[in-house]
Design a protein around this motif. Structure first.
Motif, PDB file in Angstrom:
ATOM      1  N   GLY A 157      10.367  -2.985  -2.300  1.00  0.00           N
ATOM      2  CA  GLY A 157      10.826  -2.361  -3.540  1.00  0.00           C
ATOM      3  C   GLY A 157      12.161  -2.885  -4.024  1.00  0.00           C
ATOM      4  O   GLY A 157      12.878  -3.586  -3.298  1.00  0.00           O
ATOM      5  N   ILE A 158      12.495  -2.513  -5.269  1.00  0.00           N
ATOM      6  CA  ILE A 158      13.760  -2.924  -5.888  1.00  0.00           C
ATOM      7  C   ILE A 158      14.405  -1.699  -6.530  1.00  0.00           C
ATOM      8  O   ILE A 158      13.768  -0.995  -7.318  1.00  0.00           O
ATOM      9  CB  ILE A 158      13.544  -4.005  -6.972  1.00  0.00           C
ATOM     10  N   ALA A 159      15.667  -1.432  -6.176  1.00  0.00           N
ATOM     11  CA  ALA A 159      16.424  -0.319  -6.758  1.00  0.00           C
ATOM     12  C   ALA A 159      17.541  -0.883  -7.632  1.00  0.00           C
ATOM     13  O   ALA A 159      18.138  -1.918  -7.298  1.00  0.00           O
ATOM     14  CB  ALA A 159      17.015   0.560  -5.661  1.00  0.00           C
ATOM     15  N   ILE A 160      17.831  -0.212  -8.729  1.00  0.00           N
ATOM     16  CA  ILE A 160      18.813  -0.696  -9.700  1.00  0.00           C
ATOM     17  C   ILE A 160      20.013   0.241  -9.739  1.00  0.00           C
ATOM     18  O   ILE A 160      19.872   1.443  -9.961  1.00  0.00           O
ATOM     19  CB  ILE A 160      18.191  -0.788 -11.108  1.00  0.00           C
ATOM     20  N   LEU A 216      12.532  -6.849 -15.871  1.00  0.00           N
ATOM     21  CA  LEU A 216      11.537  -6.319 -14.948  1.00  0.00           C
ATOM     22  C   LEU A 216      11.596  -7.111 -13.650  1.00  0.00           C
ATOM     23  O   LEU A 216      11.710  -8.342 -13.659  1.00  0.00           O
ATOM     24  CB  LEU A 216      10.142  -6.409 -15.571  1.00  0.00           C
ATOM     25  N   TYR A 217      11.515  -6.387 -12.527  1.00  0.00           N
ATOM     26  CA  TYR A 217      11.543  -7.000 -11.203  1.00  0.00           C
ATOM     27  C   TYR A 217      10.217  -6.729 -10.505  1.00  0.00           C
ATOM     28  O   TYR A 217       9.777  -5.574 -10.423  1.00  0.00           O
ATOM     29  CB  TYR A 217      12.687  -6.439 -10.366  1.00  0.00           C
ATOM     30  N   ALA A 218       9.582  -7.772 -10.019  1.00  0.00           N
ATOM     31  CA  ALA A 218       8.297  -7.642  -9.337  1.00  0.00           C
ATOM     32  C   ALA A 218       8.409  -8.207  -7.932  1.00  0.00           C
ATOM     33  O   ALA A 218       8.721  -9.388  -7.748  1.00  0.00           O
ATOM     34  CB  ALA A 218       7.211  -8.391 -10.112  1.00  0.00           C
ATOM     35  N   SER A 219       8.180  -7.357  -6.924  1.00  0.00           N
ATOM     36  CA  SER A 219       8.227  -7.829  -5.543  1.00  0.00           C
ATOM     37  C   SER A 219       7.022  -8.725  -5.274  1.00  0.00           C
ATOM     38  O   SER A 219       5.917  -8.486  -5.787  1.00  0.00           O
ATOM     39  CB  SER A 219       8.244  -6.652  -4.566  1.00  0.00           C
ATOM     40  N   THR A 260       5.572 -17.179 -10.764  1.00  0.00           N
ATOM     41  CA  THR A 260       5.490 -18.243  -9.763  1.00  0.00           C
ATOM     42  C   THR A 260       5.388 -17.675  -8.351  1.00  0.00           C
ATOM     43  O   THR A 260       5.726 -16.522  -8.104  1.00  0.00           O
ATOM     44  CB  THR A 260       6.724 -19.152  -9.840  1.00  0.00           C
ATOM     45  N   GLY A 261       4.938 -18.533  -7.433  1.00  0.00           N
ATOM     46  CA  GLY A 261       4.891 -18.165  -6.025  1.00  0.00           C
ATOM     47  C   GLY A 261       3.569 -17.554  -5.613  1.00  0.00           C
ATOM     48  O   GLY A 261       2.740 -17.179  -6.436  1.00  0.00           O
ATOM     49  N   ASP A 262       3.376 -17.476  -4.304  1.00  0.00           N
ATOM     50  CA  ASP A 262       2.163 -16.913  -3.732  1.00  0.00           C
ATOM     51  C   ASP A 262       2.520 -15.782  -2.766  1.00  0.00           C
ATOM     52  O   ASP A 262       3.685 -15.529  -2.495  1.00  0.00           O
ATOM     53  CB  ASP A 262       1.371 -18.005  -2.999  1.00  0.00           C
ATOM     54  N   GLY A 263       1.503 -15.119  -2.255  1.00  0.00           N
ATOM     55  CA  GLY A 263       1.739 -14.023  -1.317  1.00  0.00           C
ATOM     56  C   GLY A 263       1.406 -12.675  -1.926  1.00  0.00           C
ATOM     57  O   GLY A 263       1.027 -12.569  -3.096  1.00  0.00           O
ATOM     58  N   GLY A 264       1.556 -11.633  -1.117  1.00  0.00           N
ATOM     59  CA  GLY A 264       1.235 -10.274  -1.558  1.00  0.00           C
ATOM     60  C   GLY A 264       2.290  -9.711  -2.493  1.00  0.00           C
ATOM     61  O   GLY A 264       3.306 -10.345  -2.778  1.00  0.00           O
ATOM     62  N   TYR A 265       2.059  -8.497  -2.962  1.00  0.00           N
ATOM     63  CA  TYR A 265       2.956  -7.889  -3.942  1.00  0.00           C
ATOM     64  C   TYR A 265       2.984  -6.379  -3.726  1.00  0.00           C
ATOM     65  O   TYR A 265       2.092  -5.799  -3.114  1.00  0.00           O
ATOM     66  CB  TYR A 265       2.502  -8.220  -5.368  1.00  0.00           C
ATOM     67  N   ASP A 266       4.050  -5.747  -4.235  1.00  0.00           N
ATOM     68  CA  ASP A 266       4.208  -4.316  -4.032  1.00  0.00           C
ATOM     69  C   ASP A 266       4.830  -3.698  -5.284  1.00  0.00           C
ATOM     70  O   ASP A 266       4.253  -3.762  -6.349  1.00  0.00           O
ATOM     71  CB  ASP A 266       5.032  -4.047  -2.779  1.00  0.00           C
ATOM     72  N   TYR A 267       6.019  -3.143  -5.180  1.00  0.00           N
ATOM     73  CA  TYR A 267       6.616  -2.355  -6.263  1.00  0.00           C
ATOM     74  C   TYR A 267       7.051  -3.199  -7.460  1.00  0.00           C
ATOM     75  O   TYR A 267       7.356  -4.388  -7.337  1.00  0.00           O
ATOM     76  CB  TYR A 267       7.841  -1.600  -5.746  1.00  0.00           C
ATOM     77  N   VAL A 268       7.103  -2.522  -8.614  1.00  0.00           N
ATOM     78  CA  VAL A 268       7.640  -3.089  -9.850  1.00  0.00           C
ATOM     79  C   VAL A 268       8.733  -2.155 -10.351  1.00  0.00           C
ATOM     80  O   VAL A 268       8.557  -0.933 -10.341  1.00  0.00           O
ATOM     81  CB  VAL A 268       6.557  -3.212 -10.938  1.00  0.00           C
ATOM     82  N   THR A 285       0.126  -1.402  -8.750  1.00  0.00           N
ATOM     83  CA  THR A 285       1.568  -1.160  -8.861  1.00  0.00           C
ATOM     84  C   THR A 285       1.991  -1.346 -10.312  1.00  0.00           C
ATOM     85  O   THR A 285       1.491  -2.222 -11.009  1.00  0.00           O
ATOM     86  CB  THR A 285       2.371  -2.101  -7.949  1.00  0.00           C
ATOM     87  N   MET A 286       2.947  -0.526 -10.769  1.00  0.00           N
ATOM     88  CA  MET A 286       3.186  -0.429 -12.205  1.00  0.00           C
ATOM     89  C   MET A 286       4.601   0.029 -12.503  1.00  0.00           C
ATOM     90  O   MET A 286       5.238   0.705 -11.702  1.00  0.00           O
ATOM     91  CB  MET A 286       2.180   0.581 -12.777  1.00  0.00           C
TER      92      MET A 286
END
Length: 333
Positions: free
Chosen positions: A82-85, A52-55, A35-43, A297-298
């Motif tokens: 990005g997302i760090a765990i 899985l987390y997708a920016s 869902t949602g719109d806009g650009g994307y970056d890290y996974v 991005t992967m």
């Protein structure tokens, strides 16, 4: 005669069996609509909670990897990267580039815990958790430094001058962090305890490095570079580039699977270059996987060996079309 033939046939099958297992070809598995719109970056992938987390613009989409369906979103940010765990603290950390901050959330409930302003940071981009120092590091592309946060106190505890514009980074789990400098065409070695750069290695002939992955066993890093469209393999015991492997254009991310010995390079030109590690210093391209334009991005799930690439559809004006954000899932055949 028949017995001899069967024996020879059996030996032949045994000899080629490892080659059959290792010569994996990746194929399309499915797509996951987000869902949602806009650009994307890290996974990023949380192995413990199998998510899985997708920016994505001002939010992060969360996918349950068991069902491969979206189960939630983390919202109300200004510009996610990005997302760090950190499973030890049960917290995730998001680099909010436009807010110059980290946003912490609960890994179980996905609820936001708090926002940590980053002093001296401009444009936090890549972000990672280092288990050795028990710290979270953001890499700030516009201020050429790294902000260091204690995940337990939720406070910034340091800043590292990097000497150039940072891109992806990876920890070795033993006190060192490797970070690409995109504008300097080099690789930093950071001491996670002293919070200082202790070495810098040139990546020539590589230029414009973005993603980085680590082969801990063989002491090799893989830096993917846009300028020369190559993956530079570095012997981190001495800083020498030991191999350059051709890849696609517009690369962003790279992942290494230690079990299959495959390296995946996701490129913006609509391909993912899959490379076989034959030895520590020998590599060959085994597949150029067709994906989708801008699927750069992967993340790799080392349990299932699947790769997940985020992408959206752009119109003629180079704007993201509404409701087009998704994850492309590829699996070994």
């Amino acid at each position: 005669m028949k017995k001899t033939f069967l024996t020879l046939t059996g030996l032949l099958l045994i000899s080629i069996a490892p080659q059959i297992v290792n010569a994996q070809t990746y194929v399309m598995d499915k797509t996951i609509d987000l869902t949602g719109d806009g650009g994307y970056d890290y996974v990023s992938i949380d192995k413990v909670n199998n998510r899985l987390y997708a920016s994505h613009g001002t939010m992060v989409n969360v996918v349950d990897l068991a069902t491969e369906k979206q189960i939630g979103v983390i919202e109300n940010m200004k510009g996610v990267h990005g997302i760090a765990i950190d499973n030890k603290a049960n917290k995730g950390f998001i680099s909010d580039g436009k807010a110059n901050a980290m946003v912490a959330f609960d890994l179980k409930t996905l609820k936001t815990i708090g926002t940590i302003p980053l002093e001296g940071a401009n444009g936090p981009d890549a972000i990672m958790y280092d288990p050795y120092s028990d710290r979270v590091f953001s890499f700030n592309g516009e201020s050429n430094n790294s902000s260091v946060v204690d995940p337990n106190t939720m406070k910034q505890v340091g800043t590292i001058a990097l000497g150039g514009g940072p891109e992806f980074a990876v920890p070795d789990g033993k006190g060192l962090i490797y970070n690409n400098l995109e504008d300097k065409n080099s690789l930093n070695v950071i001491d996670a305890k002293t919070l200082k750069v202790i070495k810098n290695y040139p990546l020539a002939p590589g230029g414009g490095p973005t993603g980085i992955a680590l082969d801990e066993k063989n002491k090799r890093t893989f830096s993917v570079c846009r300028t020369n469209k190559g993956m530079e393999v570095v012997d981190i015991t001495n800083g020498k580039v030991v191999a350059t492997v051709p890849i696609g254009a517009g690369v962003d991310a790279v992942a290494y699977d230690p079990e299959t010995k495959l390296v995946f390079c996701s490129n913006g030109d609509g391909t993912t270059t899959i490379i076989k590690q034959e030895s520590a210093d020998k590599y060959s391209v085994v597949q150029t996987l067709t994906t989708q334009n801008r699927a750069k991005t992967m993340a790799l799930d080392t349990k299932t060996h699947k790769i997940y690439l985020t992408v959206a559809t752009y119109d003629a004006a180079r704007k993201v079309q509404p409701n087009s954000f998704k994850v492309l899932v590829y699996k070994p055949q």
